[in-house]
Design a protein around this motif. Structure first.
Motif, mmCIF file in Angstrom:
data_model
loop_
_atom_site.group_PDB
_atom_site.id
_atom_site.type_symbol
_atom_site.label_atom_id
_atom_site.label_comp_id
_atom_site.label_asym_id
_atom_site.label_seq_id
_atom_site.Cartn_x
_atom_site.Cartn_y
_atom_site.Cartn_z
ATOM 1 N N TYR A 136 36.468 11.038 27.412
ATOM 2 C CA TYR A 136 35.646 11.217 28.616
ATOM 3 C C TYR A 136 36.468 11.998 29.650
ATOM 4 O O TYR A 136 37.563 11.561 30.022
ATOM 5 C CB TYR A 136 35.255 9.844 29.164
ATOM 6 C CG TYR A 136 34.518 9.883 30.475
ATOM 7 C CD1 TYR A 136 33.130 9.882 30.511
ATOM 8 C CD2 TYR A 136 35.200 9.922 31.694
ATOM 9 C CE1 TYR A 136 32.445 9.928 31.710
ATOM 10 C CE2 TYR A 136 34.531 9.970 32.891
ATOM 11 C CZ TYR A 136 33.161 9.971 32.900
ATOM 12 O OH TYR A 136 32.494 10.021 34.092
ATOM 13 N N THR A 150 34.245 16.462 24.357
ATOM 14 C CA THR A 150 33.771 15.448 25.303
ATOM 15 C C THR A 150 32.247 15.394 25.259
ATOM 16 O O THR A 150 31.605 16.356 24.822
ATOM 17 C CB THR A 150 34.264 15.743 26.738
ATOM 18 O OG1 THR A 150 33.841 14.684 27.599
ATOM 19 C CG2 THR A 150 33.713 17.056 27.273
ATOM 20 N N THR A 179 28.894 18.604 31.798
ATOM 21 C CA THR A 179 29.401 19.491 32.852
ATOM 22 C C THR A 179 30.832 19.961 32.590
ATOM 23 O O THR A 179 31.278 20.941 33.186
ATOM 24 C CB THR A 179 29.359 18.794 34.224
ATOM 25 O OG1 THR A 179 29.968 17.512 34.088
ATOM 26 C CG2 THR A 179 27.941 18.652 34.740
ATOM 27 N N GLN A 180 31.558 19.264 31.732
ATOM 28 C CA GLN A 180 32.962 19.640 31.479
ATOM 29 C C GLN A 180 33.119 20.513 30.236
ATOM 30 O O GLN A 180 34.150 21.162 30.064
ATOM 31 C CB GLN A 180 33.840 18.379 31.344
ATOM 32 C CG GLN A 180 33.772 17.443 32.521
ATOM 33 C CD GLN A 180 33.974 18.140 33.853
ATOM 34 O OE1 GLN A 180 34.828 19.011 33.975
ATOM 35 N NE2 GLN A 180 33.183 17.781 34.857
ATOM 36 N N THR A 229 29.949 25.220 38.911
ATOM 37 C CA THR A 229 31.093 24.357 39.216
ATOM 38 C C THR A 229 32.249 25.157 39.801
ATOM 39 O O THR A 229 32.955 24.674 40.692
ATOM 40 C CB THR A 229 31.542 23.597 37.950
ATOM 41 O OG1 THR A 229 30.402 23.113 37.287
ATOM 42 C CG2 THR A 229 32.454 22.444 38.280
ATOM 43 N N ALA A 286 36.387 14.418 33.428
ATOM 44 C CA ALA A 286 35.638 14.809 34.630
ATOM 45 C C ALA A 286 36.290 16.071 35.193
ATOM 46 O O ALA A 286 36.700 16.941 34.423
ATOM 47 C CB ALA A 286 35.617 13.658 35.620
ATOM 48 N N ALA A 287 36.449 16.119 36.498
ATOM 49 C CA ALA A 287 36.890 17.355 37.153
ATOM 50 C C ALA A 287 38.275 17.839 36.722
ATOM 51 O O ALA A 287 38.641 18.978 36.977
ATOM 52 C CB ALA A 287 36.880 17.157 38.662
ATOM 53 N N GLN A 317 42.937 9.784 39.456
ATOM 54 C CA GLN A 317 42.529 10.935 38.648
ATOM 55 C C GLN A 317 43.460 12.146 38.771
ATOM 56 O O GLN A 317 44.021 12.616 37.788
ATOM 57 C CB GLN A 317 41.100 11.335 39.030
ATOM 58 C CG GLN A 317 40.527 12.439 38.181
ATOM 59 C CD GLN A 317 39.166 12.902 38.700
ATOM 60 O OE1 GLN A 317 38.766 12.560 39.806
ATOM 61 N NE2 GLN A 317 38.469 13.672 37.901
ATOM 62 N N GLN A 372 30.687 14.851 28.077
ATOM 63 C CA GLN A 372 30.307 15.157 29.464
ATOM 64 C C GLN A 372 29.868 16.613 29.546
ATOM 65 O O GLN A 372 30.708 17.529 29.518
ATOM 66 C CB GLN A 372 31.493 14.897 30.408
ATOM 67 C CG GLN A 372 31.884 13.446 30.497
ATOM 68 C CD GLN A 372 30.712 12.564 30.885
ATOM 69 O OE1 GLN A 372 30.148 12.707 31.959
ATOM 70 N NE2 GLN A 372 30.311 11.654 30.000
ATOM 71 N N SER A 426 39.288 18.386 33.727
ATOM 72 C CA SER A 426 39.286 19.056 32.420
ATOM 73 C C SER A 426 39.855 20.476 32.486
ATOM 74 O O SER A 426 40.700 20.852 31.671
ATOM 75 C CB SER A 426 37.873 19.085 31.846
ATOM 76 O OG SER A 426 37.027 19.800 32.718
#
Lengths: 217, 411
Positions: free
Chosen positions: B313, B336, B340-341, A189, B315-316, B289, B338, B318
């Motif tokens: 929740y 979270t 990926t975060q 990422t 997303a990007a 966002q 999520q 974080s």
């Protein structure tokens, strides 16, 4: 004709300049909080809130309520009424009624239970078992390791038993596997974010070129 | 005069001869083309597909049909492929659906479920099909319309039986353990470091005389992570009310804000401090966002909270939030579901609730029988999953693939 082209170039330059200045203003936060950042922040928050309000009207209220009602789909009146009930929050005496709308809204999340079961349980178990496993080749040994990592990860998320002894040791292996996964995800990422940064810098560079072309050519 | 007449006759003769030669030059190619056309073999149009058959697809909601046809084996080489057309009556307007290669004699027609869509297929309705064979010479031959073929929707998708079994089993466990918890059975939940630190973090904010910032994420109120976060917010708000310190809850979603206001208000009431509560503690920022991130970062830099909670929740945004919180020296607790975060929270926060720990935290803090029972049921569910994996691995190693098929979902 020449004037029109010139006007168009001026307008493009003005908008690009605004975008570039806001980019620089946002980046200035990296130094410290400052008035320029505050201007950019308030602008983007205000524009964001206003834009989404308009978007909501044109993508939800109009097509999914007003148009549907106009076409004779009268049962759309139910979500419409539930939406109106939300406004009762502003009344001290009747604000409790708005909780019916909220309860309905949250209650519908139960619809996603089968989807969660499918995505988070069935598919995961099937995919784990689809790995080639055995001791014939390195790939098959990797398959067994992945299964062990999956089991250890599940043990880590056991909340009914204290993580002690052999159970705790296996759970530690589980968190180790998770951290390896997180590390890979982090690196991936961050690379994507760096590419976004590079793109933004490239746009600033384009803006500089545009300025030079406009004033000196 | 005679000379002139002779000259005129010679010129006239020359003109006539020349005209004849021009005519013959022009007519030659025409003649040759006509000859060549006459000698080239005439390619016939391709053979027609025949024997159209349609069958309703099982395990669907009545919007799929499989169309099959036959084609002479000796003529397959003459065509490039087929076009498949559909209509609601044999004489109605046919609409092209798609193409199939020349050696493929069936087509799966997946219609749209929505009425205004042009490829709409109604449940329990008849449809007619035509198959057009496309010749290599560009000529096309339509088949006779085939049909009617009827679509039937099914109430039960047999391929999803393992999902049903899983949901029913999990539901039974949940009911059982909730009942047990309500009867007073002690259900153990192991301590979670992130949640153990909640009191310490709020105490720190109180000692420093600084506010506590609670971020519910950017999910809607129906997200499971947001629902879990409401439960934790209730506990945090109660503790803050008891300590009489300041709470800030900037929200991304208007409905989340409404619920959060109710949660915080009732927490202050439980703590015996309803007078301390104000709707201004929980407010809406924006629904965009990164605009939300900019706003929250500004709040952090100006109000300097001593404790930051990021639970819900994400997303990007974080990492941007957690980094800013880190830069102001706040103690940070994040959580979270999520995946990926989570890495960003792990590197930038003091404590991180990973995935399901977020759900467990709400049960651990609240000790509510409903939540404790659900948590215990989840553990049993995980136990069954582990058992399935172990048995599945053994079965796979010994070559018994039937076991895998038993638990596979066939959509």
């Amino acid at each position: 004709m020449h004037e029109t082209i010139q006007d168009s170039a001026t307008v493009t330059l003005l908008w690009t300049t605004l975008g570039a200045l806001l980019t620089v203003a946002t980046f200035s936060f990296l130094y410290r909080d400052n008035p320029i950042y505050k201007v950019a922040e308030h602008l983007v928050v205000g524009v964001g809130a206003g834009y989404f309000l308009v978007l909501l009207v044109y993508t939800t209220l109009k097509p999914k309520l007003f148009d549907a009602l106009a076409e004779g789909h009268l049962w759309y009146i139910i979500p419409g009424v539930l939406g109106v009930l939300m406004w009762l929050r502003f009344s001290r005496k009747l604000s409790w009624i708005s909780r019916y709308s909220i309860a309905f809204y949250i209650g519908t999340s139960g619809v996603s239970i089968p989807l969660y079961m499918y995505n988070n349980v069935n598919r995961q178990v099937s995919s784990t078992l689809d790995l080639g496993m055995g001791f014939g080749s390195l790939t098959e040994v990797w398959g067994i390791l992945i299964v062990l990592g999956t089991l250890a990860g599940l043990v880590y998320f056991f909340f009914s038993k204290a993580h002690k002894g052999a159970f705790g040791g296996f759970a530690k292996f589980g968190i180790l596997v998770l951290m390896i996964g997180f590390g890979a995800s982090f690196g991936y990422t961050v690379m994507a974010r760096i590419s976004l940064f590079v793109q933004r810098i490239a746009e600033l560079e384009d803006w500089g070129a545009m300025l030079i072309a406009y004033f000196f050519s | 005069m005679r000379h002139l007449l002779r000259l005129f006759l010679i010129l006239l003769l020359a003109f006539v001869v020349d005209g004849q030669s021009v005519y013959s030059q022009e007519s030659d190619p025409v003649t040759s083309t006509a000859d060549s056309v006459a000698t080239e073999p005439v390619t016939p149009p391709p053979a027609s597909a025949f024997g159209l058959a349609g069958e309703d697809m099982p395990n669907d909601n009545g919007h799929k049909l499989r169309v099959k046809w036959q084609y002479p084996a000796e003529a397959v080489g003459d065509i490039t492929g087929f076009e498949i057309w559909r209509a609601t009556s044999p004489t109605g307007e046919f609409r092209m659906l798609g193409q199939a290669p020349n050696d493929y004699f069936e087509y799966l027609d997946i219609g749209n479920k929505e009425t205004p869509a042009p490829d709409f297929m109604a449940n329990n309705s008849d449809f007619f099909y035509k198959v057009v064979a496309i010749g290599k010479n560009g000529l096309r031959t339509e088949s006779e319309p085939g049909g009617p073929f009827r679509t039937y929707g099914q109430w039960f998708h047999r391929g999803k039986t393992p999902v049903l079994v899983g949901v029913v089993l999990f539901g039974c466990f949940t009911f059982y353990f909730i009942r047990a918890a309500k009867k007073g059975k002690e259900l153990y939940v192991r301590p979670l470091a992130g949640i153990e630190a909640v009191d310490e973090a709020i105490g720190r904010a109180t000692e420093m005389g600084k506010p506590t910032l609670y971020i519910l994420g950017i999910g809607t109120a129906s997200e499971i992570a947001t629902i879990a976060s409401f439960a934790i917010l209730g506990r945090v708000a109660k503790k803050i009310a008891e300590y009489q310190t300041q709470l800030i809850v900037p929200c991304y979603d208007a409905i989340v804000m409404s619920i959060a206001q109710d949660v915080v208000r009732s927490s202050y009431l439980q703590a015996g401090r309803p007078d301390q509560y104000s709707d201004d503690m929980v407010y809406f920022v924006t629904n965009a966002q990164f605009a939300y991130v900019a706003g929250v970062n500004g709040i952090m830099m100006r109000q300097r909270p001593a404790t930051n909670f990021y639970l819900g929740y994400f997303a990007a945004e974080s990492l941007i939030l957690a980094e800013t919180g880190n830069s102001i020296g706040a103690i940070q607790i994040a959580g979270t579901d999520q995946i990926t975060q989570i890495p960003f929270f792990v590197v930038a926060c003091d404590y991180t609730l990973i995935g399901e720990e977020l759900y467990a935290a709400s049960a651990y803090l609240g000790r509510d029988p409903l939540l404790l029972g659900s948590l215990k049921a989840e553990d049993w569910g995980k136990g069954i999953v582990m058992a399935l994996i172990v048995v599945g691995v053994v079965a796979t190693i010994f070559g018994w693939d039937g076991f895998r098929e038993l638990i596979r979902v066939n959509l």
